[in-house]
Each structure stands twice: as C-alpha cells, then as structure tokens.
Design an enzyme around this catalytic site. Structure first.
Site, PDB file in Angstrom:
ATOM      1  N   CYS A  88     -62.736 -64.536   2.557  1.00 44.50           N
ATOM      2  CA  CYS A  88     -62.843 -63.076   2.443  1.00 44.50           C
ATOM      3  C   CYS A  88     -62.948 -62.641   0.989  1.00 44.50           C
ATOM      4  O   CYS A  88     -62.357 -61.630   0.577  1.00 44.50           O
ATOM      5  CB  CYS A  88     -61.654 -62.386   3.117  1.00 44.50           C
ATOM      6  SG  CYS A  88     -61.533 -62.712   4.884  1.00 44.50           S
ATOM      7  N   GLN A 124     -50.432 -62.092  -1.750  1.00 39.82           N
ATOM      8  CA  GLN A 124     -50.154 -63.480  -2.114  1.00 39.82           C
ATOM      9  C   GLN A 124     -48.975 -63.583  -3.073  1.00 39.82           C
ATOM     10  O   GLN A 124     -48.456 -64.687  -3.290  1.00 39.82           O
ATOM     11  CB  GLN A 124     -51.399 -64.112  -2.750  1.00 39.82           C
ATOM     12  CG  GLN A 124     -52.615 -64.171  -1.857  1.00 39.82           C
ATOM     13  CD  GLN A 124     -52.444 -65.116  -0.683  1.00 39.82           C
ATOM     14  OE1 GLN A 124     -51.635 -66.034  -0.712  1.00 39.82           O
ATOM     15  NE2 GLN A 124     -53.199 -64.891   0.376  1.00 39.82           N
TER      16      GLN A 124
END
Length: 410
Positions: free
Chosen positions: A367, A202
């Site tokens: 997740c 990310q």
C-alpha cells in the site's frame, strides 16, 4: 530489561499451530499482529458477561459495558501520553482516522491553492484522502523526497512547508522501517502555520509514543498492529482542534439534540463516534495496551533493535549481495521491518516457497505505490518482527530463502 520471548510465545495460541508439517513462523506483524490470550479472553468475557449497548441503558450490564469501553479509552490515552481520555476518538482503523482528518477538518478548513505536504514513503491511507481533496477543492500536494538510504530528505523542508496548511506524515515507514524525526517535522509545520498530522500505525506498537511531547495536532493509529483486534483504530487530537472540527459521520451517539430544524453535536470524544461503537474491540485494545505496558515499551524497542541487527547480519552473511534489504542500514534508525529482494526472483514466488516452510511473509507493494516507484520496484518481500519473534524465527526465514534459491535454481 530484556524480553523473555520463550515465555511470550506461550501467550499467543496461534503460535502453537503446525503449518505444512512444521511450526508457524509469523513474520508479518507490520501487516497485522497476532493476539495474546489476554486479549482473546477479555473480548470473550465481555460478550459472555456484559454484552449490551453503551451510554444508553441504566441496567447493570449496560453500565458494565459503558465502563469497559470508557476504561479502554482511558488506558489508550495513558499509553500514548494524551492529556485526557476525551482526546481519544475510537475509529474503525487508522485509515478511517486519517480520512476523518482530511474529510472533516480538511473540507472545513482548506481552500483551492492551499498546500498539503506529504512524504514519498506514505501509506495510501495518508495519500488518497488528500488526492480526493485535490480533486474536490483544488488543493496542492507537495512531496518530501526519500533518499537512496531510505531517509526522508529534509534539505528543502523549510521551502516545502512554506505557506502550507497541513504537513501529514508517517512516524515510521511500513515498507522501509525508517523512523522519521517527528518532532522536527511537527515544529517545521507549526512554524509555517500548518497543522501536523502523524500516521503512527507502525510507531505505537513498537516504540514509546508521547503525543503531547510530539506537539502534533492529530495522530492516527490502529489496534490490530499492536496486539489488539481488527475493527478498531484511534484518532488522537488536541482538544482545541477536535472541538473546532465538524463531525465526520452523523447519527446515534454523536448527537446531543435533534429537531426538525437541525441538530447539535455531542461532547468530545463522542462527537466523532456515530452509531454503536466497536465495544468488544475497544475492550480487546485495552487488554493489548495492558499487555504491552506489562512488557515495557523500552524493552520492546530494545528487543526489536537487537533482533533486527541479527536479521540484517544473518542475511548478509548467508547470502551476501544476493539479498538486498531496502531502507536504513543502521538498526537504531529503523523498526523491525525488512523489505528485501533475493536476486531477480519475484517476491510472490519467494513467499510461496516460504509458506511451504511455515514462514509468513508479505509480498507486494505494501500500500505504498508512490514509494515503490521511487525505489524503482514493483514489489518486495517484507518480513516484520515483533515481541514474539526470536533468532530462531530469523534463522527460519534465512532457511526459507535458501530453499527458494534451490527451488528456482537454473
């Protein structure tokens, strides 16, 4: 320099689509990003003009394919501040890269009782491989907790890393958007004699990333979240640790020599790239790097902080306490990820209504089930912002929340 989002949107063909009679509002880039025309064209050109296997043929198009693959590797290395292209290993995705670290380096270096330190906000890809080593080798897992504000609590950092062999953590949370203090965590790991593993999936798409400045030993990220194609990820490692790590998969390109008695591995990075690599995907990733460099990562970050601030303000002004956005409240301390709840509506119910309005938002545990349990949640709706989003997209999200409120009104 600010981004010209109107011009950027024109670079993404999918954003021209009409969905359910309206425009497509894509707010799921933390899941996977859209691809600019430059990436699509680069991959198509490879297939149309230079499709051949790499490192094997001496004919023209094979040499072109090899140059394209290795050229992409060099672009990625420069983009993340690596010392050399040979430190960049192409994998299928960040999950495979993290598994490589745990299963290749971990199995070779960890023993029963050795400790691995994780944070409570990790993606499953940075949890499950270590669970497997716990079962196989008897390693110990320790956890850095998350505060109510969504930050990693470093109060007991020194105690938790004491005697540890690995400290593995995300540079940015895919659920809360929290930006972690990477250099501090790496320093603490090394002071304790542990290696530092960073999941930067990310981080790399959204902020300037300098792996050498971080001082980490391994850094993993994926192509499809940074405007590149699916099917390709990256494991960066220092040359020293990659040289000492055994191969993860075997066969094909990772071989230097094979006899009836055994084999010797290839040089870096091909030692870790068994079989035919994702050539077209690497070409696409190289084009994505070119595109992001053209925008400027400082401009990308400035745009996302500004847009995240607008989104937080808009949701608060329109819905007040009916909307809860999880994670740090200060936009500068987070990425453009907004995991939220609206009243007591289930996130999947919300996003079904959103879809009818062309608004793409993910619902689920993302997740990160251990984090969800810490937050006391089963799931959230998650809107995530990127370079092709603007205030109009945030307004469309707010309108979709309003539509869901009306639809489910008692």
């Amino acid at each position: 320099m600010s981004l010209d989002v109107t011009a950027i949107k024109k670079d993404f063909p999918i954003l021209d689509r009409d969905v359910h009679g309206g425009r497509l509002v894509y707010l799921d880039s933390a899941n996977t990003s859209q691809k600019p025309r430059a990436v699509l064209d680069a991959m198509q050109e490879y297939y149309e003009r230079s499709n051949a296997n790499v490192h094997r043929g001496t004919y023209l198009i094979a040499e072109e394919a090899t140059a394209a693959l290795e050229g992409a590797r060099a672009k990625v290395a420069r983009f993340i501040g690596a010392s050399a292209a040979r430190e960049v290993v192409f994998t299928k995705n960040a999950t495979e890269a993290l598994n490589l670290v745990a299963k290749a380096w971990g199995r070779a270096n960890l023993r029963a009782g050795d400790a691995v330190v994780l944070t409570e906000l990790e993606h499953h890809a940075n949890i499950v491989p270590w669970h497997q080593l716990h079962e196989e080798l008897g390693i110990e897992l320790r956890w850095l907790p998350v505060t109510a504000e969504g930050h990693v609590d470093l109060t007991d950092l020194d105690r938790l890393v004491d005697g540890a062999k690995v400290v593995s953590f995300a540079a940015m949370s895919n659920v809360l958007g929290t930006i972690l203090p990477v250099e501090r965590l790496v320093h603490a790991a090394h002071e304790a004699g542990a290696i530092a593993v960073v999941d930067a999936s990310q981080h790399v798409p959204h902020l300037t990333t300098e792996v050498r400045a971080w001082g980490a030993d391994f850094v993993a990220f994926t192509g499809h979240k940074m405007l590149g194609p699916t099917g390709i990820g990256v494991l960066w490692g220092t040359e020293e640790i990659l040289e000492s790590t055994p191969p993860f998969l075997t066969g094909g390109e990772m071989i230097l020599n094979v006899t009836k008695e055994g084999f010797t591995t290839n040089e870096l990075p091909w030692k870790f790239e068994a079989g035919t690599p994702p050539i077209a995907e690497a070409v696409g990733l190289g084009a994505a790097v070119d595109y992001l460099r053209g925008l400027g990562m400082e401009a990308v970050r400035e745009h996302e902080v500004t847009l995240t601030s607008y989104a937080l303000r808009t949701l608060h002004e329109r819905f007040g306490d009916d909307v809860t956005v999880h994670g740090p409240c200060e936009p500068a301390e987070r990425g453009g990820v907004l995991s939220f709840a609206y009243r007591d509506l289930h996130p999947h119910d919300l996003t079904q209504v959103f879809d009818e309005h062309g608004v793409c938002v993910r619902a689920g545990h993302h997740c990160a089930k251990p984090l969800m349990r810490v937050l006391g949640l089963a799931a959230t709706a998650r809107a995530s912002l990127y370079v092709y989003n603007d205030e109009a997209d945030v307004d469309a999200l707010a309108d979709a929340i309003g539509a869901a409120a009306d639809f489910f009104a008692p």
